[in-house]
Each structure stands twice: as structure tokens, then as C-alpha cells.
Design an enzyme around this catalytic site. Structure first.
Site, PDB file in Angstrom:
ATOM      1  N   LYS A  44     -17.718  35.837  59.684  1.00  0.00           N
ATOM      2  CA  LYS A  44     -16.834  35.884  58.714  1.00  0.00           C
ATOM      3  C   LYS A  44     -16.708  37.164  58.232  1.00  0.00           C
ATOM      4  CE  LYS A  44     -15.016  33.627  54.516  1.00  0.00           C
ATOM      5  NZ  LYS A  44     -15.184  32.482  53.537  1.00  0.00           N
ATOM      6  N   SER A  89     -15.247  26.390  51.225  1.00  0.00           N
ATOM      7  CA  SER A  89     -14.743  27.255  52.164  1.00  0.00           C
ATOM      8  C   SER A  89     -15.419  27.207  53.652  1.00  0.00           C
ATOM      9  CB  SER A  89     -14.822  28.689  51.762  1.00  0.00           C
ATOM     10  OG  SER A  89     -13.808  29.046  50.974  1.00  0.00           O
ATOM     11  N   SER A  97     -11.658  28.720  53.089  1.00  0.00           N
ATOM     12  CA  SER A  97     -11.275  30.142  53.376  1.00  0.00           C
ATOM     13  C   SER A  97     -11.797  30.716  54.762  1.00  0.00           C
ATOM     14  CB  SER A  97     -11.939  31.053  52.399  1.00  0.00           C
ATOM     15  OG  SER A  97     -13.140  31.304  52.425  1.00  0.00           O
TER      16      SER A  97
END
Lengths: 490, 99, 485
Positions: free
Chosen positions: A82, A181, A157
Site C-alpha cells: 500500500k 481498512s 482504504s
């Protein structure tokens, strides 16, 4: 084996193929790069992919293997991170325009651990800007699409991290979880995603959203893969004062041990209104499975559940308003061209550089800490957080694991919730309270809707009892393997 | 604190405090949305937190520190590699108005 | 109407640690710009703070030294405001749970003359807290440059009560505080290097009035005398304003040391909404009794306590102790030498006068030679004093010898031997020299015999001249008296 076949393998399988010398790390890495090139124009999981560097690391891994110097089970396995986790010499944008040109001069602790284990690190994965969101629509560089239905969000997210694994662009990935997330996008994309106990994985090098809630965690197709990855990234880090000094068990092998019958709790507050019927049906089947396996299923109560959303959003936005103050156009972030003095640099660079949700949350957070409101908002939220922790402590006196759906609904359409912050915030209702209590939790795929959208269940464990949590998750996953099903992208 | 005090915010004051310049449209939009959020947050005002200790850390510990032994600092290239504007190995900022 | 000033000081002291407060990058002054940074100092994405143990221990030490209550637990808070010298745009500090509470600083006001001790008083402290320092801005015509070398250095803020009432007291307070901190090895407290900085809160009120007047915060006080001058000016300004019937505004003013006046600083917008909250990246500090006891044992004797001991145990005069006591190294040198020679008065005189003179003659730039680099060791000084006391050399010879001891580093006995400076004590030789002196100055001899005691000195002078000062004075005295009787 063709590249399309290679990418369907789990890490455990790839690791075996590597050790049997049936495949090289180079071939594996090339296969995932090929897959990325085939599908990522539609999925958009990646913000950045340095193929040359990726393959160079693969060659180095193959060289190690040739010389009998392999660093471990995952040596030669590709991963992508990420875009909030620092890798020296790589961009780190946090999906924000304000960090568009930033290159990290250092490695996060998890990055160093992955390198030490020989894992091949390539590519930066999309997310909601600064991890603020539940749909990856808040990326400054365009949303990620759900590989199971490109019109739907992948969740967020860490939507890039879940979509990349679901679309077979990488076998495993890392995300970060502040209020769900990792778990919510894992659920929406039909892969396994885990948030470890707060303090198990170092946050050093993770661009902070809410420091007291953030944890880095693994994604994979199976609980087994996630266990292998967790084993590598966990452990005490002197560079993170909130990291906990604990031994890291060999999760990857421990989960294969015979499982003793245990008690699983179903919090009644989680099974009320707002839950999609198909989600409910799938989770009911999971409950049946565990019951048949000899586990005791009981109803429990977490009465503070409805408070978790306001508590979470107050604490998270307050911490974020301070954590994101460093993105100011002075030292390393983009500076507004229109600024005439130092105060202008801040307000204009941040006004231009941040997206709407980030601005909204920073303002909300600053308000909750501001003079006259601190006691009513931030302090009150912190006190209520204590009540939420106590709720879980009480329930965990009775049960070993808590079982819930991960998300009230399967993946939703783009734009469906983006202008309604509260309804977006409510999509985190099942995941948020575990962050507030610091507990470990995992989302495991447990079926599909009739429209072939994945559904996920969540298991919440006792603090620092990752082994038990992974074992019980593995018991289900090994029998069902929903994460190994592939979306029709090719 | 009464309800009207905790479910509206002075958006000009707070955006200035957060040093985020908002467009007129953004201000309008946020005023409505954040007003709704604060109304939703009213739930918090009703919780009985009398005598409850605040949680700052999920698993509090004490005395997490390091010995005072220096390590290698960054070289100047690492410091300046992302700087939007620099001169003489220092970061250039527009004139700071007074101290 | 008579007015009275009330002053409180906020003193910032940089702790003398090897590495910074929340990362292990070295601390330092005068280095290449931005050469003492890392991801934590620069506030890069993902950087996290880790406390420096030494800084905590030094802060406790300061608290104990100043008689504060040491907190059982203290925690870290973020003070949020935007400024280019602060990389994260928040400063890690301590808001509602500082490491030390209360305490006091003993001050001495000037006496009637430098030889007379002035009045002593204890100034009350409010609190002491630990925080991180900010970087340094240099302003140019069109822009400013930022150097983050100083950013993140451990900084102790010592806050006094509004318990100072004149510029002289302010001066005495800072002097005493600095001496104590240097004594304890907390900080070199060099104001030039920014290791000690000071802001003053100043208000005036009609004498006899209980409540405080409106306070003005005074900044940019960069030297101890600058503090005194700035405070003095600001008090006068406020009194003048009140006398003219003007209102005092609560504001921050800046001392301009060149022009010697204060000017209002543009108030930082909303400067006071700092949005303090506990730093989630750091765990609190618990300070148990054992730890405090351990540190207590390491505390140095405080300067004024030492001075009192020197009075009582050694009967040293005030003027000598006031020269000796502010400097711990000087005191240590003195005590070491005295231990060998057991002659405090003489040793102290040599240290304060001769040794200090030689040390400052070695000035390079602005720094005199530190005493621990003195070529004259405490042993050598003790030996010198003992040689004089025994009568092996005269005091005058000693005085001549000292600069040579300093330049060569040789012990006095060796120099005495080398130069043949031993006192002549051979009775036969002294007899003949004295006889000769009496013959040469019959006049003086007659006067002495006639009862004029002082006349003997002229004869002694002749003897000393003839022996280049090396004759044993006692023996000369005895011999002359014998020959003249």
C-alpha cells in the site's frame, strides 16, 4: 506452467514450486507483472510499478537459491505494498497530490523485514488518500475497481492491496487498517485480510493516519498465506515506541495443529438491522460450519457498538489533523505556486494538495481538539473508548473468538456513498470497534452474492492471540477456499 | 455544553486553525456535512463517562526509551532530495512575517 | 504613585545529551546546515519518536537539584501550531503532566561592595517540563532559510512563579540557575549558542496592590545582561504608560538589544489554540522512588551550599569564595590541591589570583583555557604552597616561579633545583653576608641599636639583594638581631 496458471497459485504453492526448482522467482515475478499489464488498466490497483527493479530482485533471489543461501520460505515471492509504507528510493504518495513527487529516503521496518526474508518488493498500491475512506474513491490518482465487478468499489482504504490480490496481480500484499481498512476491502474483493493486535507490527515507516489505531497487516488468497506473511512482518521494533515486546510464533505452521473445541461469540448488536440478507445468509452458513466442527456458539452483547463510530471518527480525525500537519509545502511536499508568505504556503499548499475527504477530516479533527471543545469531543471520545475496550474484555472472559460479518453489504457502486460521509462511515460499523480495542481481527471470504460479489466474515480474537485467531480462521478457510476463486478479468 | 454549541462549527476559524484554504463551495458543502456529522456525534454527549479514565493507548506501557548513543544522521542529499526549494543546503521558505 | 514590577521567567535549557530527544541523531552546534537530521527530525511520513533515557534522567536531576516534586508519571503531548522551524508542525511537549512541579532557585543579590555578601532569597518555581527544540530560521530580504540541526534537541523549560521583582533579581536568578545547571552537568548553558534562552513575563502594579497588572511577554533576550536590560526597559515603559494613564495591552514584545527598546511583535493568529492532546506515538514515563534515590546520590553540592561550607570549614573570605564558587572545576581544583597542602587560604589565593590570571592569558578567541587543561596540576600547586610554608623558598620566589610552572608544566621542586633557587640557610654564609651589610650601612645599624625597630628592614634589604632573594628570611632576621645586640 503458463503465466496465467502461475498467478492462480497461493504463496504456499509457489514456495513449494520454488524449492522444488520447478519455477524461478524470475518466472513467478514475470508472470505477475504480465497479469498486471493485462488487467491493471481496468482494475487500477497499482500507482507505480518498477518492473526492472522488481525483476532484478527476483534474479537476486534466484541467485541466492542457486547458492543455497535462501533466506526463508517466502524468498523469491513477489509482494506489493500500500502506498503509505516506505521503501527506500521508491515513491510514497499516500494517493495524495501533496506527496506526488516524494521519494522515501528510508525503509519502513516491515519493508526491512520483507527484504531480510527475501520477499520481492515491487509496486505501490492505490488507496483512499492518506487511508481516509472505505472505497478507494478518494485517491487523487483515480479509484481502484473491484475485480469482481468493475462498476463497484473495491472497498477501502486498502482497496489497491485487496484488488491486486483478487486480480492475481500479486500473490500477497500489505495494507494498513485504522478502522477496517484491511478487512473491509478484503471482504469486498473476496480475499483474506488481517489486522494484527495493535503493537504486533511496527508502524515505523507507515505514513500515519491515526497513530493509536493504525496497524499494518497482510492480504492473501488464503489464511495460510496471510499467516506466513504475518510471521515475517511481526515483532518488536525499538523504532516504534508503541510496538509490543513479544515473541512471534510460527503462525504458518501453528495453524495446522489440531484445533480444540472453542467458544465463539456472536454479538447481537452486529446482527441487527442494516445487514444485507445475502451477507446474513453466508455468515449463517459459517456459524453452522463451526457448530458442526464442535465449537460452542453463544450470543454475546457489546452494548457500546453504536458509540464506536462517533468515538472512532473523533479520535481518528483528531490524531489525523495533527499527523497530517507535516504535509505543509515546506520540506518535502508540493508547494503552492500562489503563496506569498509562509502562512500562505501552508493554507494554499494544503488546500490544493489535499482531497476533499482529507480536508473534511482534518477540519473535523482540529475542531474536536480546539479550545473549548476538547473536553466535549476528544476527551469524551477517549473515555468512551475505555468503555468499548471494557466491553470486549468482558465478552472475552466468556468466548475465545467473536464472529461477525466484515461489512454490512457487499461491494457498492461508485459514487453511491461518496457524498454522504455518515453512510460511508457506517460501512465500517463492524470493523471499527476492534481498532478502538486494539484487538486482532481477520476477514475471510465466505461466499458470493447471486451477482457474484464476494462476502466476507470477520473473526475477532483476544489481544496478542494471533495464533488462535488464525487457526480458527484457517479451519474454515482450508475447507472452503473462496479466496482461491478467480474473477473473470482475462 | 448544550446541543447547539456542539453541533455547529465556525468553519472559517477551524479551517484557518488547520491551515487549509477552502473554496467558497467547499465551505458551503462542509458546513452542511460536518453539521450532520456533529449531530450524529451527539450520541457521545449522552454517554455516562463519570469517573472513566481516558484511553490514549490500547495497551499502555511505560518507559519505552532508548539509550543515548548517537547514530549516523542523513547525508545532505537525503535531506534535500524532496525539497521544493533549497539554497545553501537549507530549505527556502517565503519570508516569515515576524517571529 | 509608586509602582512595583512583578516578573516571571520561562527559561529554556538545552540538555547536554549526545543524541536528540526523540531520535538518536547527534546533537551539535555550529555544524554544516541540515547535517544533524534524519526522518524523525525532518518529520518525514512514517517517522516515529523514541524517548532518550538520558534526557529524562537529566530532567529529574534538575528537578532534584532545584527541590521540585518529581512526578510519579509524566506524559507527552502534542502542541499543534504551524511554523517553518518546526518540521511536524507540532511540538512534542508536556502539557498537564510535567516531569517536575514546584521547586525553588536560591539567589544572591549584590552586596554593598564586591567584598560583602548580599542578601539571599529563594525564588519559587511553578514547573519544569521537557520538550523538543525547533530548527533555526535565518531571515533574508526576500525569503528565509531553515536549518533543522537544532530541531529535536532535548529542551527543558523551567517556569518560575511571578516571584521576581527587579531586573537585578532577574539577573541574580539567571546567574544562580545557570551555575547550578552547569554544576550538575545538565547543560553548558551558553546563551551565545542558544543553550539557554529566556522569555520574561512582566507586569507592573501600584505598590501595595494585591492583584497583578496586565502581563507582557518579552522575547529575544539573548544574553544574561540582555535579559536584565530588556526587563529594566520594559518595566520603565509600563510605568511610564500607566503614569500617562495609558492601558497596558497583553501582548508579546521583542527586545531590540542594539537600539535598547522593546517593540510589539505581530501577534500570531490564534496563537493560543494549540490543540494539545496526548501524543499517541509515545508511552508515558513512570518514575519510581528507587530511580529518584539513585539520581539523588549523584547530585552535586549546590554552589551556594559549597560557598557556605567554604566559609564554615575553611574560613575563606567572601571575596575569595565568590570568585571560586560559581565555577565547579575551579572549586574541584582548589579542593584537590588543598587536600594535599591543607592550607585553604593560601591555596585559594593562588587559584583565584595567579592560576586564573595565567589561564585567561591563554585566551584563544573568547575562550580561556579550561582549568582541566591547566599545565599546573593541583599537586604542583600544593607542592609550591608547601615549599613556601616550609621556608624552602620565599614567597617572592614562588611568585616568580608560578608562570614558569604554568609554561613548562614542571613541578616547583624540579624548577627550584634547576635554577638553584633554594633558600640559603648556611649559618656561616648568612653571618658573613649580614656582617657585611651592617658594615655597609652603619647608619641603619646605629638607628636600630638606638631603638628604631624599623631600621632593620634596610639591612634585611641589603642581605636579600646580595643573595638575590634566596636567603632564609627568618634566619636573616635572627642573625642581624644577634649581630646588632
Amino acid at each position: 506452467m503458463s503465466s496465467i496458471e502461475i498467478v492462480d497459485n497461493t504463496v504456499s504453492q509457489l514456495s513449494l514450486l520454488l524449492s522444488e526448482k520447478k519455477l524461478s522467482s524470475f518466472e513467478i515475478t514475470q508472470a505477475f507483472i504480465d497479469q498486471t499489464n493485462r488487467v491493471d488498466d481496468r482494475v487500477h490497483a497499482f500507482l507505480h510499478l518498477d518492473e526492472k527493479n522488481f525483476l532484478k530482485q527476483a534474479e537476486e533471489s534466484d541467485e541466492r537459491r542457486k547458492n543455497g543461501k535462501t533466506k526463508g520460505k517466502l524468498d523469491g515471492i513477489p509482494i506489493a505494498l500500500k502506498d503509505v509504507i516506505s521503501v527506500e528510493g521508491q515513491p510514497l504518495t499516500a494517493a495524495s497530490k501533496i506527496l506526488e513527487n516524494y521519494i522515501s529516503p528510508y525503509d519502513a521496518t516491515v519493508t526491512r523485514k520483507l527484504k531480510d526474508a527475501g520477499v520481492i518488493i515491487g509496486g505501490r498500491l492505490n488507496l483512499d488518500e492518506f487511508a481516509m475512506g472505505s472505497s478507494t474513491e478518494n485517491s487523487a490518482f483515480g479509484p481502484t475497481h473491484n475485480p469482481w465487478n468493475l462498476d463497484c468499489v473495491p472497498g477501502g482504504s486498502s482497496g489497491g492491496s485487496s484488488a491486486a490480490v483478487a486480480a492475481r496481480e500479486v500473490p500477497i500484499s500489505l495494507g494498513s487498517d485504522t478502522g477496517g481498512s484491511i478487512r473491509q476491502p478484503a471482504s469486498l474483493c473476496g480475499v483474506v485480510g488481517m489486522k494484527p493486535t495493535y503493537g504486533m507490527v511496527s508502524r515505523f515507516g507507515l505514513a500515519a493516519f491515526a497513530s493509536s489505531l493504525d496497524q499494518i497487516g497482510p492480504f492473501g488468497k488464503t489464511v495460510k498465506d496471510v499467516s506466513l506473511l504475518l510471521e515475517i512482518i511481526s515483532g518488536h521494533d525499538p523504532l516504534d515506541s508503541t510496538s509490543f515486546p513479544r515473541e512471534v510464533p510460527a503462525y504458518g505452521s501453528l495453524i495446522e495443529d489440531k484445533l480444540e473445541p472453542s467458544v465463539i461469540g456472536l454479538p447481537k448488536e452486529f446482527f441487527g438491522e442494516g445487514m444485507d440478507q445475502e451477507v446474513r445468509d453466508s455468515v449463517d452458513k459459517v456459524i453452522d460450519f463451526y457448530r458442526e466442527q464442535g465449537h460452542k456458539i453463544i450470543e454475546v452483547s457489546l452494548p457500546t457498538t453504536e458509540l464506536s463510530i462517533p468515538v472512532y471518527y473523533m479520535i481518528a480525525t483528531a490524531e489525523a489533523s495533527s499527523n497530517l500537519a507535516r504535509y505543509d509545502g515546506i520540506r518535502y511536499t508540493s508547494r503552492s505556486k500562489y503563496s506569498e508568505n509562509a502562512i500562505d504556503v501552508y493554507a494554499k499548499s494544503r488546500g490544493e494538495g489535499f482531497g476533499e475527504e482529507v480536508k473534511r477530516r482534518c477540519i473535523l479533527g482540529a475542531y474536536g481538539l480546539s479550545s473549548g471543545y476538547y473536553d466535549a469531543f476528544y476527551l469524551r471520545a477517549q473515555k468512551t473508548r475505555t468503555l468499548i475496550r471494557e466491553d470486549f474484555n468482558r465478552v472475552f472472559d466468556e468466548v475465545d473468538t467473536i464472529l461477525t460479518p466484515t461489512s454490512p453489504t457487499p461491494a457498492f457502486k461508485f459514487g453511491e456513498k461518496s457524498d454522504d460521509p455518515i453512510s460511508m462511515y457506517l460501512s465500517d460499523i463492524y470493523t471499527i470497534s476492534t481498532n478502538l480495542a486494539g484487538l486482532p481481527a481477520i476477514s475471510v471470504p465466505c461466499g458470493f452474492t447471486k451477482n457474484r460479489l464476494p462476502i466476507g466474515m470477520q473473526l475477532i480474537g483476544k489481544a496478542f492471540h494471533e495464533s488462535e485467531l488464525l487457526s480458527i480462521a484457517h479451519a474454515y478457510d482450508r475447507e472452503h477456499n473462496f479466496g482461491c476463486e478467480s474473477p473473470q478479468l482475462v | 455544553m448544550n446541543e447547539s454549541e456542539t453541533n455547529s462549527m465556525d468553519i472559517d476559524y477551524v479551517s484557518n486553525l488547520a491551515r487549509i484554504e477552502l473554496t467558497v463551495d467547499e465551505k458551503e458543502k462542509f458546513r452542511g456535512q460536518l453539521g450532520d456529522v456533529l449531530k450524529y456525534f451527539q450520541k457521545l454527549q449522552k454517554v455516562d463517562v463519570e469517573g472513566v479514565e481516558p484511553t490514549a493507548h490500547a495497551f499502555p506501557r511505560y518507559n519505552v526509551w532508548d539509550e543515548d548513543s548517537p547514530k549516523e544522521p542523513y547525508n545532505i542529499d537525503q535531506v534535500m532530495m524532496n525539497a521544493p526549494q533549497s539554497r545553501n543546503n537549507q530549505i527556502v521558505v517565503p519570508k516569515v512575517v515576524e517571529d | 504613585m509608586k509602582y512595583e514590577a512583578v516578573i516571571g521567567l520561562e527559561v529554556h535549557v538545552q540538555l547536554d545529551t549526545k543524541s536528540k530527544m526523540f531520535t538518536r541523531v547527534p546533537c551539535g552546534f555550529g555544524r554544516e546546515p541540515n547535517s544533524l537530521t534524519d526522518c524523525v527530525v525532518l518529520g518525514l511520513p512514517g517517522a516515529l519518536p523514541v524517548m532518550n533515557y538520558e534526557a529524562i534522567e537529566k530532567s529529574i536531576k534538575v528537578g532534584l537539584l532545584l527541590g521540585c516534586d518529581i512526578a510519579e508519571t509524566c506524559k507527552w503531548d502534542r502542541k499543534n501550531y504551524f511554523y517553518p522551524d518546526m518540521p511536524k508542525n507540532y511540538q512534542i511537549s508536556q502539557f498537564d503532566q510535567p516531569i517536575c512541579l514546584g521547586g525553588e532557585v536560591e539567589i544572591e543579590m549584590p552586596g554593598e561592595t564586591p567584598a560583602v555578601m548580599g542578601k539571599h532569597r529563594n525564588v519559587q518555581l511553578t514547573r519544569i517540563h521537557l520538550e523538543e527544540d525547533v530548527g533555526k530560521l535565518t531571515h533574508y530580504e526576500k525569503d528565509s532559510l531553515v536549518d533543522y540541526n537544532r530541531a529535536g534537541s532535548p529542551l527543558l523549560e523551567i517556569v518560575s512563579e511571578p516571584d521576581l521583582f527587579s531586573p537585578e533579581e532577574v539577573f541574580a536568578y539567571l546567574t544562580s540557575l545557570r551555575n547550578s545547571l552547569v554544576y550538575a552537568g545538565i547543560s553548558a548553558c551558553d546563551m551565545e549558542k542558544g543553550q539557554l534562552r529566556c522569555d520574561a513575563n512582566i507586569s507592573v502594579r501600584p505598590e501595595g496592590q494585591q492583584e497583578l497588572g496586565t502581563k507582557v511577554e518579552l522575547k529575544n533576550l539573548n544574553t544574561i545582561s540582555g535579559v536584565k536590560n530588556g526587563v529594566e526597559y520594559e518595566i520603565k515603559r509600563q510605568i511610564r504608560a500607566l503614569e500617562k494613564g495609558e492601558e497596558i495591552f497583553q501582548e508579546t514584545r521583542r527586545w531590540n538589544p542594539e537600539q535598547k527598546y522593546t517593540t510589539p511583535m505581530r501577534s500570531k493568529e490564534m496563537a493560543h489554540d494549540y490543540r494539545y492532546f496526548p501524543d499517541p506515538d509515545l508511552m508515558p514515563v513512570k518514575i519510581n522512588k528507587d530511580w529518584v534515590e539513585k539520581i539523588k546520590k549523584e547530585l552535586p553540592e549546590k554552589p551556594f551550599d559549597k560557598q557556605r561550607r567554604f566559609f564554615q570549614e575553611m574560613s575563606l573570605p567572601y571575596s575569595i569564595t565568590s570568585a571560586l564558587c560559581p565555577d565547579l572545576a575551579l572549586c574541584n581544583f582548589f579542593e584537590k590541591a588543598n587536600k594535599l597542602a591543607n592550607n585553604p587560604q593560601k591555596i585559594a589565593n593562588w587559584v583565584v589570583n595567579d592560576l586564573q590570571r595565567e589561564l585567561s592569558s591563554k585566551k584563544t578567541d573568547d575562550f580561556q583555557l579550561p582549568i582541566d587543561q591547566s599545565p599546573v596540576s593541583p599537586q604542583n600547586l600544593a607542592e609550591l604552597v608547601m615549599l613556601i610554608e616550609k621556608g624552602s623558598i620565599s614567597n617572592n620566589v614562588g611568585k616568580e616561579l608560578f608562570p614558569e610552572m604554568f609554561s613548562t608544566g614542571k613541578p616547583p621542586s624540579e624548577l627550584v633545583k634547576e635554577k638553584g633557587l633554594e633558600v640559603k640557610s648556611d649559618q656561616g654564609e648568612i653571618d658573613s653576608i649580614c656582617t657585611q651589610a651592617i658594615e655597609e650601612d652603619q647608619d641603619a645599624a646605629e638607628k636600630f641599636r638606638g631603638g628604631k625597630e624599623g631600621a632593620i628592614n634596610a639591612l634585611k634589604g641589603r642581605v636579600m639583594k646580595a643573595t638575590r632573594g634566596q636567603a632564609n628570611p627568618k634566619l636573616v632576621d635572627q642573625t642581624l638581631r644577634r649581630l646588632l645586640s
